[in-house]
Scaffold this motif. Structure first.
Motif, PDB file in Angstrom:
ATOM      1  N   LYS A 189      -5.062   8.869  -9.726  1.00  0.00           N
ATOM      2  CA  LYS A 189      -4.215   8.183  -8.747  1.00  0.00           C
ATOM      3  C   LYS A 189      -3.144   9.072  -8.124  1.00  0.00           C
ATOM      4  O   LYS A 189      -2.884   8.982  -6.923  1.00  0.00           O
ATOM      5  N   ASP A 225       0.830  -1.208   0.000  1.00  0.00           N
ATOM      6  CA  ASP A 225       0.000   0.000   0.000  1.00  0.00           C
ATOM      7  C   ASP A 225       0.863   1.257   0.000  1.00  0.00           C
ATOM      8  O   ASP A 225       0.525   2.253  -0.643  1.00  0.00           O
ATOM      9  N   LYS A 276       2.108   2.412  -3.535  1.00  0.00           N
ATOM     10  CA  LYS A 276       1.132   2.675  -4.600  1.00  0.00           C
ATOM     11  C   LYS A 276       1.464   3.953  -5.373  1.00  0.00           C
ATOM     12  O   LYS A 276       1.272   4.011  -6.583  1.00  0.00           O
ATOM     13  N   GLN A 324      -0.213   7.134   1.510  1.00  0.00           N
ATOM     14  CA  GLN A 324      -1.269   6.485   0.739  1.00  0.00           C
ATOM     15  C   GLN A 324      -2.434   7.441   0.463  1.00  0.00           C
ATOM     16  O   GLN A 324      -3.253   7.190  -0.411  1.00  0.00           O
TER      17      GLN A 324
END
Length: 342
Positions: free
Chosen positions: A271, A28, A31, A174
């Protein structure tokens, strides 16, 4: 069924679960790196050119503990006076400090000890009839009160948990509750407040220190800034170098431009930019605390320089890089007749 084998099997299952959770947490925290790399590679595929090479980033080394640690002159009490303290809790505390374990206390343990010692001196004074001993205790109390800020300084600067929170080179943010913003803010505020409101609640202090060590949010925040600053800068430059491959005729959008825009929307807008927004949010929340620490006379210049570098220069560089990347896309949108929604 063998009971020992059952326990062993349960322990193994639990260990596997812990490892899976740990690996999931690590994934995570990668990412942002993964999204940025795929963003570059997808655009390179559309343009049919080699992708930029992802640059690794790391924080500078934390200042040496030897450089940060404040020397605290010893406070002495005469043996005759010590023996007169047998009815005070103070005597027990002094005895603990004089053991081999007591002389090698962790910064947090030392801080808690000094606060408890001051509390014990006060209690001892309330039950004291001997004027000579009272005077000695008063002098000792003043001496300890004057040195307590130095003990707090060592707590803040040399605790291993805080060192990791400010310098660990592991993972990136994150952009969600797993980053531990609330826990980090609470911990830093609590420890900062101990300077003006001493507190000997060891359980609370250790929880806050454990949260700083677990989340390492300042370090992951600063690494995330550097990751975007370094790699988006080269990505923008790479796009400019290959701009001739992005054809638009009289404002009409080509298939290649449409594909590029899809990549931009899928990876940068969906993202990368949401995490960048959290970088800004975390920065301004944490910076109120770090700004106060930078102004604090008890903080070492070496640590101040590191804080200034990460909260000032590197943050400004990150903002400028984001701006330049977005400006490139705005120019492309205008030239090719694209709308922001694609």
């Amino acid at each position: 069924m063998n009971k020992d084998l059952g326990v062993s099997g349960f322990a193994c299952s639990l260990l596997v679960l812990v490892l899976v959770i740990g690996l999931s947490g690590c994934n995570d925290q990668q990412k942002l790196h993964t999204a940025l790399k795929e963003y570059q590679q997808r655009m390179a595929t559309v343009l049919d050119v080699p992708a930029p090479i992802m640059q690794t980033v790391s924080l500078g080394p934390y200042p040496s503990i030897k450089m940060l640690k404040r020397t605290i002159p010893a406070s002495n009490i005469r043996l005759a006076e010590f023996y007169q303290l047998k009815n005070c809790q103070l005597a027990t505390l002094i005895a603990e400090r004089n053991t081999s374990l007591g002389r090698t206390q962790y910064p947090s343990t030392r801080y808690l000890y000094e606060v408890k010692l001051l509390q014990a001196i006060e209690q001892c004074l309330d039950n004291q009839n001997d004027q000579q001993l009272t005077d000695a205790l008063r002098n000792w109390q003043v001496d300890k009160q004057q040195k307590l800020p130095l003990v707090w300084s060592n707590l803040l600067q040399t605790s291993s948990e805080i060192k990791l929170a400010l310098s660990a080179n592991q993972g990136f943010i994150q952009g969600n509750e797993k980053d531990g913003l609330n826990q980090t803010l609470a911990a830093l505020r609590y420890i900062k407040q101990l300077r003006v409101k001493p507190n000997a609640n060891g359980a609370v202090l250790e929880v806050h220190l454990a949260n700083l060590q677990q989340f390492q949010l300042p370090a992951r925040l600063w690494r995330s800034q550097r990751l975007l600053s370094t790699n988006l800068a080269q990505t923008t430059q790479w796009l400019k170098q290959n701009e001739a491959l992005i054809h638009c005729s009289e404002g009409n959008t080509s298939k290649k431009v449409e594909y590029l825009n899809n990549v931009f929307q899928l990876f940068f807008i969906e993202k990368i930019q949401p995490v960048a927004s959290k970088i800004n949010h975390y920065h301004y929340k944490l910076n109120t605390i770090f700004s106060d620490l930078i102004q604090n006379q008890l903080i070492s210049p070496a640590l101040k320089e590191e804080l200034v570098r990460n909260t000032g220069h590197h943050f400004d560089s990150y903002k400028q890089t984001m701006k330049q990347h977005i400006l490139f896309w705005q120019g492309l949108y205008k030239r090719c007749g694209l709308s922001p929604a694609g």
